[in-house]
Write an enzyme that holds these catalytic residues in place. Structure first.
Site: not given
Length: 159
Positions: A35-37, A39
């Site tokens: 859930r990361c930018g 990803t």
């Protein structure tokens, strides 16, 4: 002298894996999060794995929740990576990449990289390219897109 082959890690399926299985290969070690930018880099990492895998290259993904952006368990992580990005490269169980509880592999990777970009892992999708000799060739920050590492991978495979 220590190399990547001296470490073990737990795979997403819970089995302990000896990283000596990757001896003689060029390895890209990446700390990941679902859930990361950054990803969407999973897609580029999978493309590198597909492009160079037959030549002796492998990506090893190490999920971490130290930046509070990972799912809660191994099954969720594996399913997310497969469903959303078609990940087929080896993924490992969640680890810490910084601090007292950091995995020994990451202590070694940061030391091997010689402090370039600072010693602490600053964010998800920091990458370490390891040559066929088992030593770190280069460290890349989170912003480095996987495609931008292709030339370094080619050079490491040719070495």
């Amino acid at each position: 002298m220590t190399t990547i082959s001296d470490f073990t890690a737990t795979a997403l399926d819970g089995e302990e894996r000896d990283l000596s299985a990757y001896a003689g290969r060029v390895v890209l070690v990446v700390n990941t999060a679902s859930r990361c930018g950054f990803t969407p880099q999973f897609e580029g990492l999978e493309e590198l794995y597909e492009q160079f895998g037959g030549d002796g290259f492998v990506v090893l993904g190490f999920p971490t929740n130290q930046f509070k952006q990972e799912l809660s368990d191994a099954a969720e992580i594996g399913e997310f990576c497969q469903r959303n990005y078609g990940v087929t490269f080896p993924m490992f169980a969640m680890i810490d990449v910084n601090g007292k509880g950091e995995h020994a592999l990451y202590t070694w990777l940061k030391s091997e990289a010689g402090g370039r970009l600072g010693s602490a892992i600053k964010w998800n999708f920091t990458k370490f390219l390891v040559g066929r000799d088992g030593h770190v060739v280069k460290r890349y920050g989170s912003q480095t897109e996987p495609a931008d590492i292709a030339d370094d991978i080619r050079a490491a495979l040719a070495a």
